[in-house]
Motif scaffolding. Structure first.
Motif, PDB file in Angstrom:
ATOM      1  N   ILE A  53      13.391   3.532  -7.346  1.00 40.62           N
ATOM      2  CA  ILE A  53      14.102   2.911  -6.234  1.00 40.62           C
ATOM      3  C   ILE A  53      13.329   1.675  -5.781  1.00 40.62           C
ATOM      4  N   PRO A  54      13.600   0.528  -6.412  1.00 43.23           N
ATOM      5  CA  PRO A  54      13.034  -0.721  -5.909  1.00 43.23           C
ATOM      6  C   PRO A  54      13.797  -1.175  -4.662  1.00 43.23           C
ATOM      7  N   MET A  55      13.064  -1.528  -3.627  1.00 47.82           N
ATOM      8  CA  MET A  55      13.672  -2.014  -2.387  1.00 47.82           C
ATOM      9  C   MET A  55      13.187  -3.442  -2.136  1.00 47.82           C
ATOM     10  N   SER A  56      14.113  -4.331  -1.813  1.00 50.20           N
ATOM     11  CA  SER A  56      13.778  -5.745  -1.595  1.00 50.20           C
ATOM     12  C   SER A  56      12.881  -6.259  -2.716  1.00 50.20           C
ATOM     13  N   PRO A  57      13.303  -6.086  -3.968  1.00 49.28           N
ATOM     14  CA  PRO A  57      12.421  -6.435  -5.078  1.00 49.28           C
ATOM     15  C   PRO A  57      12.459  -7.909  -5.459  1.00 49.28           C
ATOM     16  N   VAL A  58      11.383  -8.354  -6.067  1.00 51.07           N
ATOM     17  CA  VAL A  58      11.368  -9.602  -6.821  1.00 51.07           C
ATOM     18  C   VAL A  58      11.596  -9.170  -8.268  1.00 51.07           C
ATOM     19  N   THR A  59      12.616  -9.704  -8.909  1.00 50.59           N
ATOM     20  CA  THR A  59      12.900  -9.310 -10.291  1.00 50.59           C
ATOM     21  C   THR A  59      12.957 -10.485 -11.251  1.00 50.59           C
ATOM     22  N   ASN A  60      13.074 -11.680 -10.711  1.00 51.86           N
ATOM     23  CA  ASN A  60      13.105 -12.891 -11.524  1.00 51.86           C
ATOM     24  C   ASN A  60      12.213 -13.907 -10.813  1.00 51.86           C
ATOM     25  N   MET A  61      11.047 -14.148 -11.371  1.00 49.66           N
ATOM     26  CA  MET A  61      10.070 -15.006 -10.704  1.00 49.66           C
ATOM     27  C   MET A  61      10.581 -16.439 -10.507  1.00 49.66           C
ATOM     28  N   VAL A  62      11.409 -16.918 -11.414  1.00 51.89           N
ATOM     29  CA  VAL A  62      11.930 -18.278 -11.291  1.00 51.89           C
ATOM     30  C   VAL A  62      12.846 -18.384 -10.083  1.00 51.89           C
ATOM     31  N   THR A  63      13.825 -17.497  -9.981  1.00 49.91           N
ATOM     32  CA  THR A  63      14.755 -17.577  -8.848  1.00 49.91           C
ATOM     33  C   THR A  63      14.079 -17.201  -7.542  1.00 49.91           C
ATOM     34  N   GLU A  64      13.116 -16.294  -7.590  1.00 50.11           N
ATOM     35  CA  GLU A  64      12.352 -15.973  -6.372  1.00 50.11           C
ATOM     36  C   GLU A  64      11.648 -17.234  -5.872  1.00 50.11           C
ATOM     37  N   HIS A  65      11.028 -17.958  -6.773  1.00 49.56           N
ATOM     38  CA  HIS A  65      10.337 -19.196  -6.395  1.00 49.56           C
ATOM     39  C   HIS A  65      11.318 -20.224  -5.826  1.00 49.56           C
ATOM     40  N   LEU A  66      12.459 -20.370  -6.459  1.00 46.04           N
ATOM     41  CA  LEU A  66      13.395 -21.426  -6.081  1.00 46.04           C
ATOM     42  C   LEU A  66      14.298 -21.085  -4.897  1.00 46.04           C
ATOM     43  N   LEU A  67      14.531 -19.803  -4.627  1.00 47.01           N
ATOM     44  CA  LEU A  67      15.502 -19.421  -3.601  1.00 47.01           C
ATOM     45  C   LEU A  67      14.916 -18.759  -2.361  1.00 47.01           C
ATOM     46  N   SER A  68      13.703 -18.263  -2.446  1.00 46.88           N
ATOM     47  CA  SER A  68      13.157 -17.554  -1.283  1.00 46.88           C
ATOM     48  C   SER A  68      12.533 -18.538  -0.291  1.00 46.88           C
ATOM     49  N   ASN A  69      12.225 -18.011   0.876  1.00 51.41           N
ATOM     50  CA  ASN A  69      11.551 -18.831   1.890  1.00 51.41           C
ATOM     51  C   ASN A  69      10.031 -18.817   1.726  1.00 51.41           C
ATOM     52  N   ILE A  70       9.544 -18.182   0.661  1.00 49.11           N
ATOM     53  CA  ILE A  70       8.108 -18.117   0.410  1.00 49.11           C
ATOM     54  C   ILE A  70       7.790 -18.465  -1.060  1.00 49.11           C
ATOM     55  N   PRO A  71       8.201 -19.630  -1.532  1.00 52.15           N
ATOM     56  CA  PRO A  71       7.976 -19.971  -2.948  1.00 52.15           C
ATOM     57  C   PRO A  71       6.496 -20.008  -3.328  1.00 52.15           C
ATOM     58  N   HIS A  72       5.639 -20.316  -2.360  1.00 57.91           N
ATOM     59  CA  HIS A  72       4.204 -20.369  -2.627  1.00 57.91           C
ATOM     60  C   HIS A  72       3.635 -19.014  -3.030  1.00 57.91           C
ATOM     61  N   PHE A  73       4.287 -17.935  -2.609  1.00 61.11           N
ATOM     62  CA  PHE A  73       3.817 -16.578  -2.915  1.00 61.11           C
ATOM     63  C   PHE A  73       3.752 -16.363  -4.428  1.00 61.11           C
ATOM     64  N   VAL A  74       4.843 -16.669  -5.114  1.00 68.06           N
ATOM     65  CA  VAL A  74       4.893 -16.454  -6.562  1.00 68.06           C
ATOM     66  C   VAL A  74       3.900 -17.381  -7.265  1.00 68.06           C
ATOM     67  N   ALA A  75       3.905 -18.635  -6.892  1.00 67.79           N
ATOM     68  CA  ALA A  75       3.007 -19.607  -7.534  1.00 67.79           C
ATOM     69  C   ALA A  75       1.544 -19.187  -7.385  1.00 67.79           C
ATOM     70  N   ALA A  76       1.178 -18.711  -6.203  1.00 68.04           N
ATOM     71  CA  ALA A  76      -0.209 -18.307  -5.953  1.00 68.04           C
ATOM     72  C   ALA A  76      -0.603 -17.090  -6.777  1.00 68.04           C
ATOM     73  N   TYR A  77       0.265 -16.098  -6.828  1.00 66.56           N
ATOM     74  CA  TYR A  77      -0.073 -14.879  -7.549  1.00 66.56           C
ATOM     75  C   TYR A  77      -0.046 -15.050  -9.051  1.00 66.56           C
ATOM     76  N   LEU A  78       0.880 -15.837  -9.556  1.00 67.74           N
ATOM     77  CA  LEU A  78       0.975 -15.997 -11.003  1.00 67.74           C
ATOM     78  C   LEU A  78       0.086 -17.116 -11.532  1.00 67.74           C
ATOM     79  N   ASP A  79      -0.332 -18.021 -10.648  1.00 72.87           N
ATOM     80  CA  ASP A  79      -1.141 -19.161 -11.063  1.00 72.87           C
ATOM     81  C   ASP A  79      -0.512 -19.839 -12.284  1.00 72.87           C
ATOM     82  N   ASP A  80       0.775 -20.156 -12.121  1.00 72.83           N
ATOM     83  CA  ASP A  80       1.559 -20.736 -13.207  1.00 72.83           C
ATOM     84  C   ASP A  80       2.691 -21.547 -12.592  1.00 72.83           C
TER      85      ASP A  80
END
Length: 169
Positions: A53-80
């Protein structure tokens, strides 16, 4: 995200099973936000879970980066960068590994979530359905990143309990 943390969780589960604290035939995985990501990710990496049971999941790092209000989160964690088509944005996205999933999965999100937009849950749901996985998508229309409303919370709790009961044989 989706690297050494994966091995940490799986080795912890191994320890719980080895010491008799967890039944290997009745393992479930559930979490929200990062835990929603990890719940989605773990079932792409290991088939031991009876239900997820994933709740409020991130499942696509590209769309999470481009559509969320916290794009820096993905960039920081993935360093990519999402423009690196062979990079971590792709290799660490659960939807890119959906063909490996056999675990029955209930995905839960709030329609008003700006941190992990409901499109994240919908994408994973569609990818799982396309791959023949028993899956359900619940979108609570008046909820955000966390299910807080009294009626929605009661409904969610009942559905979570039912999903695990249904899939723990």
């Amino acid at each position: 995200m989706g690297g050494a943390d994966t091995l940490d969780y799986l080795s912890g589960i191994d320890h719980l099973v080895d010491t008799g604290l967890a039944d290997p035939e009745r393992l479930g995985v559930m979490g929200g936000s990062y835990g929603g990501y990890m719940s989605s990710w773990l079932i792409t990496q290991d088939s031991r879970f009876s239900a997820a049971i994933p709740m409020s999941p991130v499942t696509n790092m590209v769309t999470e980066h481009l559509l969320s209000n916290i794009p820096h989160f993905v960039a920081a964690y993935l360093d990519d960068s999402y423009s690196n088509s062979s990079g971590k944005y792709f290799t660490r996205s659960p939807i890119m590994q959906a063909s490996k999933v056999a675990t029955p999965t209930m995905i839960i999100c709030g329609a008003l979530d700006c941190c992990t937009p409901p499109s994240e849950a919908a994408q994973f749901y569609s990818a799982l359905k396309e791959n023949g996985v028993d899956t359900v998508l619940l979108i609570y229309p008046e909820e955000g990143h966390v299910i807080r409303g009294a009626n929605a919370s009661k409904d969610c709790a009942a559905r979570v309990t039912g999903w695990f009961e249904q899939n723990f044989h």
